[in-house]
Design a protein around this motif. Structure first.
Motif, short mmCIF file in Angstrom:
data_model
loop_
_atom_site.label_atom_id
_atom_site.label_comp_id
_atom_site.label_asym_id
_atom_site.label_seq_id
_atom_site.Cartn_x
_atom_site.Cartn_y
_atom_site.Cartn_z
N GLN A 102 68.76 -82.38 -8.37
CA GLN A 102 67.38 -82.86 -8.27
C GLN A 102 67.06 -83.34 -6.86
O GLN A 102 67.90 -83.95 -6.19
CB GLN A 102 67.14 -83.99 -9.28
N ASN A 103 65.84 -83.06 -6.40
CA ASN A 103 65.35 -83.46 -5.09
C ASN A 103 66.14 -82.83 -3.94
O ASN A 103 66.24 -83.40 -2.86
CB ASN A 103 65.34 -84.98 -4.94
N CYS A 104 66.72 -81.69 -4.17
CA CYS A 104 67.49 -81.02 -3.14
C CYS A 104 66.65 -79.92 -2.49
O CYS A 104 66.27 -78.95 -3.15
CB CYS A 104 68.77 -80.42 -3.71
N TRP A 105 66.37 -80.08 -1.21
CA TRP A 105 65.67 -79.05 -0.46
C TRP A 105 66.68 -78.04 0.04
O TRP A 105 67.81 -78.38 0.37
CB TRP A 105 64.92 -79.67 0.72
N GLU A 106 66.27 -76.80 0.12
CA GLU A 106 67.14 -75.74 0.61
C GLU A 106 66.37 -74.80 1.51
O GLU A 106 65.14 -74.91 1.64
CB GLU A 106 67.76 -74.98 -0.57
N SER A 107 67.07 -73.86 2.13
CA SER A 107 66.43 -72.90 3.01
C SER A 107 65.48 -72.01 2.20
O SER A 107 65.84 -71.49 1.15
CB SER A 107 67.47 -72.04 3.71
N ALA A 108 64.28 -71.83 2.75
CA ALA A 108 63.29 -70.98 2.07
C ALA A 108 63.52 -69.51 2.37
O ALA A 108 62.99 -68.64 1.66
CB ALA A 108 61.88 -71.37 2.51
N ALA A 109 64.31 -69.21 3.40
CA ALA A 109 64.46 -67.82 3.87
C ALA A 109 64.88 -66.84 2.77
O ALA A 109 64.28 -65.77 2.64
CB ALA A 109 65.43 -67.78 5.05
N PRO A 110 65.91 -67.14 1.97
CA PRO A 110 66.31 -66.17 0.94
C PRO A 110 65.22 -65.88 -0.08
O PRO A 110 65.08 -64.75 -0.56
CB PRO A 110 67.53 -66.84 0.29
N TYR A 111 64.44 -66.89 -0.41
CA TYR A 111 63.37 -66.71 -1.39
C TYR A 111 62.23 -65.89 -0.78
O TYR A 111 61.70 -64.97 -1.41
CB TYR A 111 62.84 -68.07 -1.85
N LEU A 112 61.84 -66.25 0.45
CA LEU A 112 60.76 -65.51 1.10
C LEU A 112 61.15 -64.06 1.33
O LEU A 112 60.31 -63.16 1.23
CB LEU A 112 60.40 -66.18 2.43
N HIS A 113 62.44 -63.84 1.62
CA HIS A 113 62.91 -62.47 1.87
C HIS A 113 62.68 -61.58 0.64
O HIS A 113 62.37 -60.39 0.78
CB HIS A 113 64.39 -62.49 2.24
N GLN A 114 62.80 -62.15 -0.53
CA GLN A 114 62.60 -61.37 -1.76
C GLN A 114 61.17 -60.88 -1.90
O GLN A 114 60.91 -59.86 -2.54
CB GLN A 114 62.96 -62.22 -2.98
N TYR A 115 60.24 -61.62 -1.31
CA TYR A 115 58.82 -61.29 -1.47
C TYR A 115 58.20 -60.67 -0.21
O TYR A 115 57.04 -60.28 -0.23
CB TYR A 115 58.04 -62.56 -1.83
N THR A 116 58.97 -60.61 0.87
CA THR A 116 58.42 -60.07 2.11
C THR A 116 58.25 -58.56 2.00
O THR A 116 59.18 -57.84 1.61
CB THR A 116 59.33 -60.40 3.30
N VAL A 117 57.07 -58.11 2.34
CA VAL A 117 56.76 -56.67 2.34
C VAL A 117 56.52 -56.24 3.77
O VAL A 117 55.79 -56.90 4.52
CB VAL A 117 55.52 -56.37 1.48
N THR A 118 57.13 -55.15 4.18
CA THR A 118 56.94 -54.65 5.53
C THR A 118 55.50 -54.21 5.72
O THR A 118 54.96 -53.43 4.94
CB THR A 118 57.88 -53.47 5.82
N THR A 119 54.85 -54.74 6.75
CA THR A 119 53.45 -54.41 7.04
C THR A 119 53.35 -53.84 8.45
O THR A 119 54.24 -54.04 9.28
CB THR A 119 52.55 -55.65 6.92
N PRO A 120 52.26 -53.15 8.77
CA PRO A 120 52.11 -52.55 10.10
C PRO A 120 51.74 -53.54 11.19
O PRO A 120 51.47 -53.16 12.31
CB PRO A 120 50.98 -51.55 9.87
N GLY A 121 51.72 -54.82 10.88
CA GLY A 121 51.27 -55.82 11.84
C GLY A 121 49.98 -56.45 11.37
O GLY A 121 49.20 -55.85 10.64
N ALA A 122 49.74 -57.69 11.82
CA ALA A 122 48.60 -58.46 11.31
C ALA A 122 47.26 -57.77 11.56
O ALA A 122 46.42 -57.67 10.66
CB ALA A 122 48.61 -59.85 11.94
N ILE A 123 47.03 -57.31 12.78
CA ILE A 123 45.74 -56.70 13.10
C ILE A 123 45.55 -55.39 12.34
O ILE A 123 44.48 -55.13 11.78
CB ILE A 123 45.62 -56.50 14.62
N SER A 124 46.59 -54.58 12.31
CA SER A 124 46.50 -53.31 11.57
C SER A 124 46.30 -53.56 10.08
O SER A 124 45.55 -52.84 9.41
CB SER A 124 47.77 -52.49 11.79
#
Length: 360
Positions: free
Chosen positions: A286-308
């Motif tokens: 309980q109340n343990c913070w951890e790195s968000a990177a592994p979780y975000l990696h699961q949801y990250t989708v490759t995009t052509p860049g913000a402007i594109s």
């Protein structure tokens, strides 16, 4: 949009929308370069009064293998061109409203920077014109296409953080501006999507207030010359909004630092500048913070860049019918800065936020 004009049907037959670009300064050239690389767009006209900026724009056409576009030094002449389906407006903020209003009246779809107008009446008029003409008004908001924000939005949609309760939105810690530019510093379109505003939620009231908050500043190492971020605490000004769903939203109101992004849900939290995530339902104590990177990696989708990505979404809103017009999201986001300035002028007075979906 209730109908699709014959010009757009013709453009759709070869899968390319005919676009005019108004303003080719540094920001405009970024969008021009991305538009020239987009196979769904045909950039056939440019309006620019500066000869230097015009020549730089033409070099982008040459580099992309494009033929020379029609050139104008008056936006009204460009808008009278019946061969154009839409325009990208990349002029100084104070020029956005008159150009966008004229474009909609001339039957053009509009993609524009975050500032819609300088008064509430100008915002109302743009909303009215978009509804009356059936032409889309879309905000080019590259801040809303950060990979971490898109991944976190997917996590929230998946219920990983439970019901969203509060949001703190600031500038990206890697590009903290030294001075105010006049543009909103927050990713308005992303906030609009995250809060479910196309499904009935909306901002109801707003005020500007000062308080002791944690924030991030850039610090330059005198020996190495490298810049790093430092977390500090002190009195800063923020824009505090409330939504119809009972959520509290705080938006950065000053330049020179970053308040970062903090999401608080009923089952978890995320802080971007520390890269930390807390989930009640995981196996950690309980109340343990951890790195968000592994979780975000699961949801990250490759995009052509913000402007594109922003331009691709502009094409999508033109080609796909929807009862919730993108002009509503554009007006909602743009009005925040306008109302905040009025709240500050009145000493932090609470102001009602108009419901743009019923502006008539």
């Amino acid at each position: 949009m209730t109908f699709m004009p014959s010009s757009l049907l013709k453009a759709a037959s070869n899968n390319r929308l005919r676009i005019g670009v108004i303003g080719t300064g540094p920001w405009g050239r970024q969008y021009l370069e991305a538009a020239l690389a987009n196979k769904q767009l045909n950039i056939s006209a440019v309006c620019e009064t500066s000869q230097t900026a015009r020549q730089k724009a033409l070099r982008l056409f040459n580099a992309a293998g494009y033929t020379k576009p029609a050139l104008y030094d008056d936006y009204r002449q460009l808008l009278s061109n019946p061969a154009l389906d839409a325009v990208i407006i990349a002029t100084p903020a104070e020029q956005h409203y008159p150009i966008a209003a004229a474009a909609l009246q001339q039957g053009k779809h509009v993609a524009c920077g975050p500032v819609m107008g300088r008064t509430l009446e100008e915002h109302r008029h743009i909303v009215q014109l978009s509804r009356q003409t059936g032409k889309q008004y879309f905000t080019l908001d590259e801040q809303s296409y950060r990979p971490d924000l898109l991944a976190m939005s997917a996590m929230v949609k998946d219920g990983q953080l439970g019901q969203l309760e509060s949001l703190y939105a600031g500038v990206c810690t890697t590009c903290i501006p030294e001075q105010e530019t006049g543009y909103p510093l927050y990713p308005g379109a992303w906030m609009h999507h995250l809060l479910g505003m196309s499904n009935g939620n909306r901002y109801t009231r707003l005020r500007v207030e000062k308080g002791i908050e944690e924030y991030v500043v850039p610090v330059k190492n005198p020996r190495s010359g490298k810049t790093y971020t430092s977390i500090r605490q002190g009195e800063i000004t923020t824009i505090c909004l409330h939504t119809a769903a009972g959520q509290q939203v705080r938006v950065q109101a000053e330049a020179g630092h970053s308040t970062g992004f903090r999401l608080q849900g009923s089952a978890g939290s995320w802080i971007d500048y520390t890269g930390s995530l807390y989930l009640q339902n995981n196996a950690q104590p309980q109340n343990c913070w951890e790195s968000a990177a592994p979780y975000l990696h699961q949801y990250t989708v490759t995009t052509p860049g913000a402007i594109s990505h922003a331009l691709a979404d502009f094409v999508n809103v033109i080609q796909n019918k929807s009862t919730y017009l993108p002009v509503y999201a554009a007006a909602n986001s743009s009005m925040i800065t306008l109302l905040a300035a009025e709240s500050a002028r009145l000493g932090g007075k609470i102001l009602a936020v108009p419901d743009v979906t019923i502006i008539g």
